[in-house]
Design a protein around this motif. Structure first.
Motif, short mmCIF file in Angstrom:
data_model
loop_
_atom_site.label_atom_id
_atom_site.label_comp_id
_atom_site.label_asym_id
_atom_site.label_seq_id
_atom_site.Cartn_x
_atom_site.Cartn_y
_atom_site.Cartn_z
N LEU A 167 3.27 20.95 4.20
CA LEU A 167 4.53 20.21 4.14
C LEU A 167 4.81 19.63 2.75
O LEU A 167 5.76 18.87 2.56
CB LEU A 167 4.53 19.08 5.18
CG LEU A 167 4.51 19.55 6.64
CD1 LEU A 167 4.22 18.38 7.57
CD2 LEU A 167 5.84 20.19 7.00
N ARG A 168 3.95 19.96 1.79
CA ARG A 168 4.08 19.46 0.42
C ARG A 168 4.13 17.93 0.39
O ARG A 168 4.99 17.33 -0.25
CB ARG A 168 5.30 20.08 -0.26
CG ARG A 168 5.18 21.58 -0.47
CD ARG A 168 6.29 22.17 -1.29
NE ARG A 168 7.64 21.80 -0.89
CZ ARG A 168 8.35 22.45 0.04
NH1 ARG A 168 7.86 23.50 0.64
NH2 ARG A 168 9.57 22.05 0.34
N LEU A 169 3.18 17.32 1.11
CA LEU A 169 3.07 15.86 1.13
C LEU A 169 1.81 15.45 0.38
O LEU A 169 0.83 16.19 0.35
CB LEU A 169 2.96 15.34 2.57
CG LEU A 169 4.11 15.66 3.52
CD1 LEU A 169 3.77 15.22 4.94
CD2 LEU A 169 5.39 14.99 3.05
N THR A 170 1.87 14.28 -0.23
CA THR A 170 0.65 13.70 -0.79
C THR A 170 0.30 12.51 0.08
O THR A 170 1.14 11.96 0.79
CB THR A 170 0.87 13.23 -2.25
OG1 THR A 170 1.93 12.28 -2.27
CG2 THR A 170 1.19 14.39 -3.16
N GLY A 171 -0.95 12.13 0.03
CA GLY A 171 -1.33 11.00 0.88
C GLY A 171 -2.77 10.60 0.72
O GLY A 171 -3.49 11.12 -0.14
N ARG A 172 -3.15 9.68 1.54
CA ARG A 172 -4.50 9.16 1.52
C ARG A 172 -4.91 8.82 2.95
O ARG A 172 -4.15 8.23 3.71
CB ARG A 172 -4.57 7.91 0.66
CG ARG A 172 -5.96 7.34 0.54
CD ARG A 172 -6.09 6.33 -0.56
NE ARG A 172 -5.70 6.83 -1.86
CZ ARG A 172 -6.53 7.44 -2.71
NH1 ARG A 172 -7.77 7.64 -2.38
NH2 ARG A 172 -6.10 7.82 -3.88
N LEU A 173 -6.14 9.21 3.30
CA LEU A 173 -6.73 8.86 4.59
C LEU A 173 -7.68 7.71 4.35
O LEU A 173 -8.55 7.79 3.47
CB LEU A 173 -7.47 10.08 5.14
CG LEU A 173 -8.11 9.99 6.51
CD1 LEU A 173 -7.06 9.67 7.58
CD2 LEU A 173 -8.79 11.30 6.86
N MET A 174 -7.51 6.59 5.08
CA MET A 174 -8.30 5.39 4.82
C MET A 174 -9.05 4.96 6.07
O MET A 174 -8.46 4.85 7.15
CB MET A 174 -7.38 4.25 4.36
CG MET A 174 -6.67 4.57 3.06
SD MET A 174 -5.34 3.41 2.68
CE MET A 174 -4.02 4.09 3.68
N PHE A 175 -10.36 4.71 5.92
CA PHE A 175 -11.19 4.19 7.00
C PHE A 175 -11.56 2.75 6.64
O PHE A 175 -12.24 2.51 5.65
CB PHE A 175 -12.46 5.03 7.16
CG PHE A 175 -12.17 6.45 7.54
CD1 PHE A 175 -11.98 7.41 6.57
CD2 PHE A 175 -12.08 6.81 8.86
CE1 PHE A 175 -11.70 8.72 6.91
CE2 PHE A 175 -11.80 8.12 9.21
CZ PHE A 175 -11.62 9.08 8.23
N MET A 176 -11.09 1.81 7.45
CA MET A 176 -11.36 0.40 7.19
C MET A 176 -12.00 -0.17 8.46
O MET A 176 -11.31 -0.71 9.32
CB MET A 176 -10.08 -0.33 6.82
CG MET A 176 -9.43 0.29 5.60
SD MET A 176 -7.86 -0.41 5.05
CE MET A 176 -7.01 -0.86 6.50
N GLY A 177 -13.31 0.00 8.58
CA GLY A 177 -13.98 -0.39 9.82
C GLY A 177 -13.52 0.52 10.93
O GLY A 177 -13.59 1.74 10.83
N LYS A 178 -12.99 -0.05 12.01
CA LYS A 178 -12.50 0.75 13.13
C LYS A 178 -11.05 1.17 12.93
O LYS A 178 -10.51 1.93 13.72
CB LYS A 178 -12.62 -0.04 14.43
CG LYS A 178 -14.05 -0.21 14.89
CD LYS A 178 -14.09 -0.80 16.27
CE LYS A 178 -15.51 -0.80 16.78
NZ LYS A 178 -15.62 -1.21 18.16
#
Length: 196
Positions: A167-178
């Motif tokens: 989809l030509r998206l940029t992003g970030r996956l974030m894990f903050m505890g649960k």
């Protein structure tokens, strides 16, 4: 001392769950602890017994720490299995520092119907629900997604990366505890916000 407690608990569990396919040790390791499976039944809604598979991993520091628990049943949804697991872990916190697996199984057998009777999360607040959407201009959009849980983390991450790339998206996956968040940025036509 902890290793002796675990050995005693495993012997007791093998004696208690002695029916066909009720008990199986999956692995033992001096570094990762012991993993075993228990097949049991618990009283569900309408006094119907529901078969449940519980997999416990006892880390080497158990019972000073919580076991890892997996819950599976063909008669429950994935969300229900996750909810049962969460309730078992909450109960386990009250039993720290003592062997607890048998107590947890008994507790589940007696309380499954109450867990299942709790309302499910409303649609749109669960997995993959958009929590916040911000417009930076007509073409560029930001979206923040909140995920309830992630079962197969590596596979899920690959899937999200592929979708974002397609989809030509940029992003970030974030894990903050649960808390698991996905921040996406891209063309407005590639990010759809569901109605509230």
């Amino acid at each position: 001392m902890a290793a002796a407690l675990v050995r005693e608990e495993l012997v007791a569990l093998a004696a208690i769950f002695c029916g066909p396919r009720e008990w199986e040790v999956l692995s033992r390791s001096e570094t990762d602890g012991t993993v075993f499976r228990i097949h049991t039944k618990a009283e569900g809604l309408g006094d119907v017994d529901i078969p449940i598979e519980l997999v416990f991993q006892l880390p080497i520091t158990y019972p000073s720490c919580l076991p890892r628990i997996s819950v599976n049943s063909e008669h429950l949804t994935r969300a229900q299995c996750e909810n049962v697991k969460d309730k078992l872990l909450e109960q386990a916190e009250t039993l720290l520092s003592e062997p607890m697996v048998h107590e947890l199984v008994l507790w589940l057998q007696q309380n499954l119907r109450y867990i299942l009777n709790q309302p499910e999360p409303r649609e749109g607040s669960g997995q993959d629900a958009f929590e916040v959407s911000l417009t930076t201009d007509d073409g560029l959009w930001l979206a923040l997604l909140h995920l309830d849980h992630m079962r197969a983390k590596t596979k899920y991450i690959r899937t999200v990366q592929k979708w974002a790339s397609d989809l030509r998206l940029t992003g970030r996956l974030m894990f903050m505890g649960k808390i698991i968040l996905i921040l996406l940025q891209g063309d407005r036509s590639n990010i759809k916000v569901p109605p509230n």
